[in-house]
Design an enzyme around this catalytic site. Structure first.
Site, PDB file in Angstrom:
ATOM      1  CE  LYS A  11       0.987-121.063 113.762  1.00 19.16           C
ATOM      2  NZ  LYS A  11       1.781-121.666 112.668  1.00 19.16           N
ATOM      3  CE1 TYR A  51       6.622-119.284 113.602  1.00 18.00           C
ATOM      4  CE2 TYR A  51       5.298-117.340 113.168  1.00 18.00           C
ATOM      5  CZ  TYR A  51       5.414-118.644 113.603  1.00 18.00           C
ATOM      6  OH  TYR A  51       4.294-119.320 114.040  1.00 18.00           O
ATOM      7  CG  ASN A 114       0.249-124.822 111.462  1.00 17.63           C
ATOM      8  OD1 ASN A 114       0.158-123.685 111.876  1.00 17.63           O
ATOM      9  ND2 ASN A 114       1.366-125.521 111.537  1.00 17.63           N
ATOM     10  CG  HIS A 117       4.296-121.414 117.459  1.00 16.80           C
ATOM     11  ND1 HIS A 117       5.310-121.912 116.676  1.00 16.80           N
ATOM     12  CD2 HIS A 117       4.874-121.039 118.633  1.00 16.80           C
ATOM     13  CE1 HIS A 117       6.454-121.829 117.349  1.00 16.80           C
ATOM     14  NE2 HIS A 117       6.223-121.291 118.537  1.00 16.80           N
ATOM     15  CD  GLU A 128       8.849-120.061 120.680  1.00 19.57           C
ATOM     16  OE1 GLU A 128       9.427-120.439 119.657  1.00 19.57           O
ATOM     17  OE2 GLU A 128       7.799-120.586 121.097  1.00 19.57           O
TER      18      GLU A 128
HETATM   19  P1  CMP Z   1       4.885-123.181 113.447  1.00 20.79           P
HETATM   20  O1  CMP Z   1       4.895-124.245 114.471  1.00 20.79           O
HETATM   21  O2  CMP Z   1       4.225-121.899 113.805  1.00 20.79           O
HETATM   22  O3  CMP Z   1       6.393-122.865 113.006  1.00 20.79           O
HETATM   23  C1  CMP Z   1       6.716-122.319 111.731  1.00 20.79           C
HETATM   24  C2  CMP Z   1       5.536-122.326 110.810  1.00 20.79           C
HETATM   25  O4  CMP Z   1       5.848-122.188 109.449  1.00 20.79           O
HETATM   26  C3  CMP Z   1       4.833-123.645 110.900  1.00 20.79           C
HETATM   27  O5  CMP Z   1       4.170-123.759 112.149  1.00 20.79           O
HETATM   28  C4  CMP Z   1       3.932-123.590 109.676  1.00 20.79           C
HETATM   29  O6  CMP Z   1       2.696-122.956 109.936  1.00 20.79           O
HETATM   30  C5  CMP Z   1       4.708-122.678 108.721  1.00 20.79           C
HETATM   31  N1  CMP Z   1       5.159-123.336 107.501  1.00 20.79           N
HETATM   32  C6  CMP Z   1       4.805-122.973 106.272  1.00 20.79           C
HETATM   33  N2  CMP Z   1       5.405-123.755 105.364  1.00 20.79           N
HETATM   34  C7  CMP Z   1       6.170-124.639 106.048  1.00 20.79           C
HETATM   35  C8  CMP Z   1       7.040-125.700 105.639  1.00 20.79           C
HETATM   36  N3  CMP Z   1       7.233-126.011 104.359  1.00 20.79           N
HETATM   37  N4  CMP Z   1       7.641-126.397 106.614  1.00 20.79           N
HETATM   38  C9  CMP Z   1       7.461-126.086 107.931  1.00 20.79           C
HETATM   39  N5  CMP Z   1       6.654-125.071 108.349  1.00 20.79           N
HETATM   40  C10 CMP Z   1       6.008-124.359 107.411  1.00 20.79           C
END
Ligand code: CMP
Length: 140
Positions: A11, A51, A114, A117, A128
């Site tokens: 990311k 998403y 974070n 993904h 995906e």
């Molecule tokens: P990812 O695995 O990319 O899938 C969805 C993303 O939403 C997740 O990682 C997080 O980076 C983001 N995200 C932001 N807020 C939340 C939340 N409250 N719960 C889960 N995912 C979140």
């Protein structure tokens, strides 16, 4: 064990801090092979579509905006049980809950930023991967 493929995205928070190699090192040292990879800048439409499953969640707009804030590296990882293995390597979605040595524990800045993904199931991995790669892009 079954050989699988999974989609990974490094990311914008991680590409901004030049962490692509450090993250790839964790994948490779854990036995996953990077069989396709490209660095791209997502459009807002691409992020929203990727998403879409989260479209009703309160974090959706911020997440899509974050994912377009800089380059991402999309990749196909291959190996035994690649979907679950990659999720183990990434660690919990919230870095505060992630185990020592995982990508998110070591590198993530926040729940949103974070660092990585990864597909959550084999079925979603197919969907995906096909979103970013055609069969001829993937060299196992
Ligand atoms: P990812 O695995 O990319 O899938 C969805 C993303 O939403 C997740 O990682 C997080 O980076 C983001 N995200 C932001 N807020 C939340 C939340 N409250 N719960 C889960 N995912 C979140």
């Amino acid at each position: 064990m079954a050989t699988e493929r999974t989609l990974s995205i490094i990311k914008p928070d991680a590409t901004r801090r030049n962490l692509t190699g450090a993250i790839n090192k964790k994948f490779e040292e854990s036995g996953l092979r990077i069989v396709a990879q490209k660095r791209i800048k997502l459009t807002l439409e691409q992020a929203q579509q990727f998403y879409f499953v989260h479209k009703d969640r309160p974090f959706y707009n911020d997440l899509c905006s974050f994912m377009t804030s800089g380059p991402v590296v999309v990749q196909v990882l291959e190996g035994d049980n690649a979907v679950s293995k990659n999720r183990d390597i990434m660690g919990a979605t919230n870095p505060e809950d992630a185990e020592a040595g995982t990508v998110r524990k070591d590198f993530a800045e926040s729940l949103e930023a974070n660092s990585v993904h990864g597909s959550d199931s084999q079925e979603n991995a197919f969907i995906e991967i096909s979103y970013f790669f055609s069969a001829t892009d993937i060299v196992g």
